[in-house]
Design a protein around this motif. Structure first.
Motif, PDB file in Angstrom:
ATOM      1  N   LYS A 235       0.909  -1.186   0.034  1.00 16.51           N
ATOM      2  CA  LYS A 235      -0.164  -0.156   0.232  1.00 16.51           C
ATOM      3  C   LYS A 235       1.265   1.262   0.344  1.00 16.51           C
ATOM      4  CE  LYS A 235      -2.900   2.282  -0.810  1.00 16.51           C
ATOM      5  NZ  LYS A 235      -3.952   2.092  -1.679  1.00 16.51           N
TER       6      LYS A 235
ATOM      7  N   GLY B  62       1.928   4.783  -2.088  1.00 18.18           N
ATOM      8  CA  GLY B  62       0.788   4.558  -2.658  1.00 18.18           C
ATOM      9  C   GLY B  62       0.056   5.254  -4.310  1.00 18.18           C
TER      10      GLY B  62
ATOM     11  N   ALA C 113      -5.490   2.701   2.261  1.00 10.53           N
ATOM     12  CA  ALA C 113      -5.935   1.211   3.134  1.00 10.53           C
ATOM     13  C   ALA C 113      -7.316   0.614   3.127  1.00 10.53           C
ATOM     14  CB  ALA C 113      -4.603   0.790   3.129  1.00 10.53           C
TER      15      ALA C 113
END
Length: 487
Positions: A285, A290, A396
């Motif tokens: 992640k 990200g 996430a």
């Protein structure tokens, strides 16, 4: 900026790199490169236009015949010298990347090492380009198979991995004997220009490479792709732009490699090692803030462990330090611009409105930069927009599931198919699920799949072709069959 940061920026030549020579653009135009953590201008870079692009194409087409006849060992040695220079200058190059892109310095160092490995890998592949010789089935002729350079290439790289995406394309092109024109993203041109300087030092002949930073990508790519002398396009970026480039390439029937968008599912079954799964989720992640096509976009946790997994993940995400990437102990830098931050916020708001719970984060960070706090969302419904859209940020979303069949159906219910991740201790399930997932890559009990020695690429709308591995050089080679009779 500190004196060292100023020195790192000043040592990069900021004009166009046309076939080995540094030149001002025909228009004399330039554009500003900003630090996304402060929004301050780092420097001005030359802005290429169509006239510059066509000059670069003239140079590439003229240089192609001699370059493809260069000995494979010589091409390999150039790449190996460039590998050494990248590693020798790792600290300065990492600082430069953090300044223009924002990722923490530790990650930037890792990217330089990763980028250098593509040069080392393809320096070894340059001398292993093999054809073939065989007898025809009827015994009346012989088959000779040659592998030859595809010809001048157009290479288009994104802003999120500005050095590694350059070497991943330039490495095999040099190894195969192709001349090339590189168009880096306008947000991060400095890494590409620094790379051009390093390749020159490594002995790359004039004419082989041009680098064209521009704020008008369509204005230079379309005339290049429709000219007829470019024979190969390699693009990394969004699926929407990839489709447009495929349309432009169709008129000249160009060879294309496309590494496009992702929507990676991350599957955690109830028999998984939860500590390992949380570690893997953090890698999948949060690599590159990200902002990676391989980032875990949808985290599916089986209902028996979903609450505990979410709790552990929230603790880890909440402990990350947000700040300027060049500061000590910073884990998460800024997003690339405000447009990216707004997109992330809109996706979070949509999920929350549909019933998701914010366990940590959920909003912008402090300071003038484009910061967004690391965020975990629990009980995210499958109907949320972020289950269909690439987040490209430190969010996430955890979605509970009950059965293997259910999670496979949800994982494959997307037009994308780049990478997926699976955490389980059941070997049979691991192999069964890996086979059923509709992605070009699977991380089985690991949160990172990228490796120069492995074929990187996706299926469905995530792309065409593969980069890296033994097959990476094939994207830059044509096979020629010679039938030999009368023997």
């Amino acid at each position: 900026m500190s004196d060292r940061e100023v020195r790192v920026v000043e040592q990069v030549n900021k004009t166009l790199f046309l076939g080995g020579k540094w030149r001002e653009p025909a228009s004399g135009a330039s554009f500003a490169v900003e630090d996304p953590s402060t929004r301050k201008v780092l420097c001005e870079v030359s802005d290429a236009g169509e006239r510059d692009a066509m000059e670069a194409l003239d140079i590439a087409a003229k240089a192609q015949p001699d370059w493809q006849r260069t000995a494979p060992r010589e091409r390999g040695e150039i790449l190996h010298r460039a590998y050494g220079l990248l590693m020798e200058r790792q600290e300065d190059l990492a600082t430069l990347m953090t300044l223009e892109m924002g990722k923490p310095l530790s990650e930037a160092r890792g990217e330089i090492a990763y980028a250098a490995e593509f040069f080392r890998w393809f320096s070894e592949e340059a001398v292993r380009i093999e054809g073939g010789f065989s007898l025809s089935p009827d015994g009346k002729s012989r088959f000779l198979i040659m592998k030859q350079a595809v010809g001048p290439c157009m290479l288009i790289t994104p802003w999120n991995f500005p050095m590694a995406m350059g070497t991943r394309k330039i490495g095999p092109a040099i190894a195969a004997g192709c001349t090339m024109i590189l168009k880096p993203a306008h947000q991060t041109p400095l890494s590409a220009l620094a790379l051009a300087g390093i390749l020159t030092e490594a002995g790359l002949p004039e004419g082989v490479l041009s680098v064209l930073p521009t704020t008008d990508p369509g204005g230079i790519t379309e005339p290049l792709l429709t000219d007829g002398r470019i024979r190969k396009l390699s693009f990394t970026g969004s699926t929407a732009i990839g489709r447009r480039l495929l349309e432009q390439s169709s008129g000249q029937v160009l060879r294309t490699s496309m590494e496009l968008g992702g929507n990676a599912p991350f599957l955690v079954f109830d028999d998984a090692d939860l500590d390992a799964a949380v570690d893997g989720a953090m890698l999948a992640k949060m690599r590159n803030i990200g902002e990676a096509c391989t980032a875990a976009n949808r985290i599916y946790a089986q209902s028996g462990i979903a609450e505990e997994f979410s709790r552990r993940l929230s603790e880890r995400m909440g402990a990350l330090r947000l700040g300027r990437g060049l500061e000590d102990n910073v884990d998460v830098g800024p997003l690339i611009d405000d447009k990216a931050r707004k997109k992330v916020q809109d996706l979070v708001d949509d999920a929350v409105n549909l019933g998701a719970n914010v366990l940590v984060g959920g909003g912008p960070g402090d300071g003038p930069g484009h910061f967004y706090r690391p965020t975990v969302l629990a009980n995210v419904p499958f109907a949320a927009e972020l289950s269909r859209t690439e987040i490209f940020g430190p969010v996430a979303p955890v979605m509970p599931f009950e059965t293997e069949e259910e999670v496979l159906r949800a994982s494959n219910d997307t037009e994308f198919g780049l990478v997926s991740y699976v955490y389980t201790r059941d070997l049979n399930r691991a192999l069964r699920v890996a086979e059923a997932l509709e992605t070009g890559m699977v991380g089985l009990n690991q949160g990172v799949v990228s490796n120069p020695a492995a074929p990187f690429g996706g299926v469905k709308h995530s792309g065409l072709g593969r980069e890296g591995g033994r097959v990476g050089i094939d994207e830059f080679l044509e096979s020629k069959y010679v039938g030999i009779g009368g023997l």
